[in-house]
Write an enzyme that holds these catalytic residues in place. Sequence first.
Site, PDB file in Angstrom:
ATOM      1  N   GLN A 181       3.590  -2.529   3.631  1.00 21.07           N
ATOM      2  CA  GLN A 181       3.302  -3.715   2.922  1.00 21.07           C
ATOM      3  C   GLN A 181       2.805  -4.686   4.110  1.00 21.07           C
ATOM      4  O   GLN A 181       3.098  -4.610   5.261  1.00 21.07           O
ATOM      5  CB  GLN A 181       4.166  -4.177   2.198  1.00 21.07           C
ATOM      6  N   ASP A 203     -11.449   5.541   3.162  1.00 19.15           N
ATOM      7  CA  ASP A 203     -10.318   5.025   2.107  1.00 19.15           C
ATOM      8  C   ASP A 203     -11.092   4.027   1.120  1.00 19.15           C
ATOM      9  O   ASP A 203     -10.495   2.743   1.244  1.00 19.15           O
ATOM     10  CB  ASP A 203      -8.974   4.739   2.650  1.00 19.15           C
ATOM     11  N   ILE A 257       2.047   3.418   2.455  1.00 16.64           N
ATOM     12  CA  ILE A 257       2.922   3.625   3.425  1.00 16.64           C
ATOM     13  C   ILE A 257       3.485   2.306   4.178  1.00 16.64           C
ATOM     14  O   ILE A 257       4.159   2.219   4.999  1.00 16.64           O
ATOM     15  CB  ILE A 257       2.327   4.452   4.668  1.00 16.64           C
ATOM     16  N   ALA A 292       1.021  -1.202  -0.098  1.00 12.95           N
ATOM     17  CA  ALA A 292      -0.007  -0.090   0.062  1.00 12.95           C
ATOM     18  C   ALA A 292       0.898   1.158   0.014  1.00 12.95           C
ATOM     19  O   ALA A 292       2.070   1.191  -0.172  1.00 12.95           O
ATOM     20  CB  ALA A 292      -0.985  -0.140   1.235  1.00 12.95           C
ATOM     21  N   LYS A 340       1.159  -6.079   8.823  1.00 13.15           N
ATOM     22  CA  LYS A 340       1.293  -4.770   8.259  1.00 13.15           C
ATOM     23  C   LYS A 340       2.607  -4.110   8.730  1.00 13.15           C
ATOM     24  O   LYS A 340       2.603  -3.702   9.833  1.00 13.15           O
ATOM     25  CB  LYS A 340       0.059  -3.894   8.064  1.00 13.15           C
TER      26      LYS A 340
END
Length: 449
Positions: free
Chosen positions: A137, A281, A135, A133, A152
């Site tokens: 992974q 989002d 900012i 993504a 994450k």
Amino acid sequence: MSDLPRKAVTRTAKLAALPLGFAGRATLGLGKRLGGRPADEVASELQARTADQLFKVLGELKGGAMKFGQALSVFEAALPEEVAGPYRAALTKLQDAAPPMPARTVHGVLAERLGADWRSLFTEFEDKPAAAASIGQVHRAVWHDGREVAVKVQYPGAGDALLSDLNQLGRVARLFGPLIPGMDIKPLIAELRDRISEELDYELEAQAQHIHATEFAGDPDVMVPEVVHRTDQVLVTEWMHGVPMSEVISGGTQAMRDRAGQLLAYFLFAGPARTGLLHADPHPGNFRLLVDDGPAEGWRLGVLDFGTVDRLPDGLPLPIGSALRLALAGDAEAVHAMLRQEGFVKPTIKLDPDAVLDYLRPIIEPAGAEEFAFARGWMRAQAARIADPRSPAHQLGKQLNLPPSYLLIHRVTLSTIGVLCQLAATVRLRDELREWLPGFAEGDEAESA
């Protein structure tokens, strides 16, 4: 630390190069098309070349460039088909992919945030990322208690990179204007920039995700993975299987599309009502369709990534539902008065209430129907109507104001509608509004609209 400054220079150079080719080759041509002139004024080669330059650069960069690309991707349905074609594949890639962080860097972050013995927390850990993504992974792993988990990991220096990218994009924002007719890109970039600190804090994200996971536990329609472990830059959550929304868009059956669309509409309105938070989002990379062997009515929506939320302790604002109900009932004076009261019409601006209602009617059409077939063509028509300088809608739209408290709600709603159009889903939107949107069901004037 070693190569971060060099990477930052490279990132800035790539972004700075965007105006050179993009302005010359694409802005004029795309502007002509979106203004309603013949499609053959711009060659397909130019479209492909522009798409290749713009989205290749955005896709190669992490941070703000990719986040901007993701935010932009949900509006792809607003583009004329002959323009949208070359962009679609590149936009879809932005939703789920980015260059991976080296394994040694990942291990370093995990050691720093989880402790030198971080491997003891897992019985398995896959070094190859499962997703990336803007900012961080995501790595697939097995927690020490046997649960499949998603780990994450935030990119080192993500905050500085994000801010640098968005500042640079802000300086060239006007060049992106022709891509999304009727949309001012600069406020979108400013909003993304303003929320950097919140999105970088995985502990805040974990809190928002836990609230949703608790509220929707056992829900027949929505599934949110529970948080397993958290630090400020590492977030461990339960792993979630399912069909990525981007795959439903690109190749799903109509049953999958319709079910996914209905669930998205449900989550958009039920989420704030049930949790006091708005998932902010809503691009396809953050959703999965949990398909099983049963009927489509039993499939669930999986929701990921709660790094950006709008805090709405009382749910969505009452004036939204009230104004929508009054507009569907045709009460122009009441709608105009409410918009003025909420700051959508500034005190110094004089508008004809009937003209305001005419502006709103096509946009709110899905809310007045028993069920509505969302489609790219419908969204393109709305975008073209508002973008065409010769249109009364364009002139009136320029006089309306978007109060700061409604900015994120507006973008999330518009983004969700964009995904519904990409899905080409038939949705009973009015059912969700009646159930979850404050002020909408009172009197049910929509019945007589």
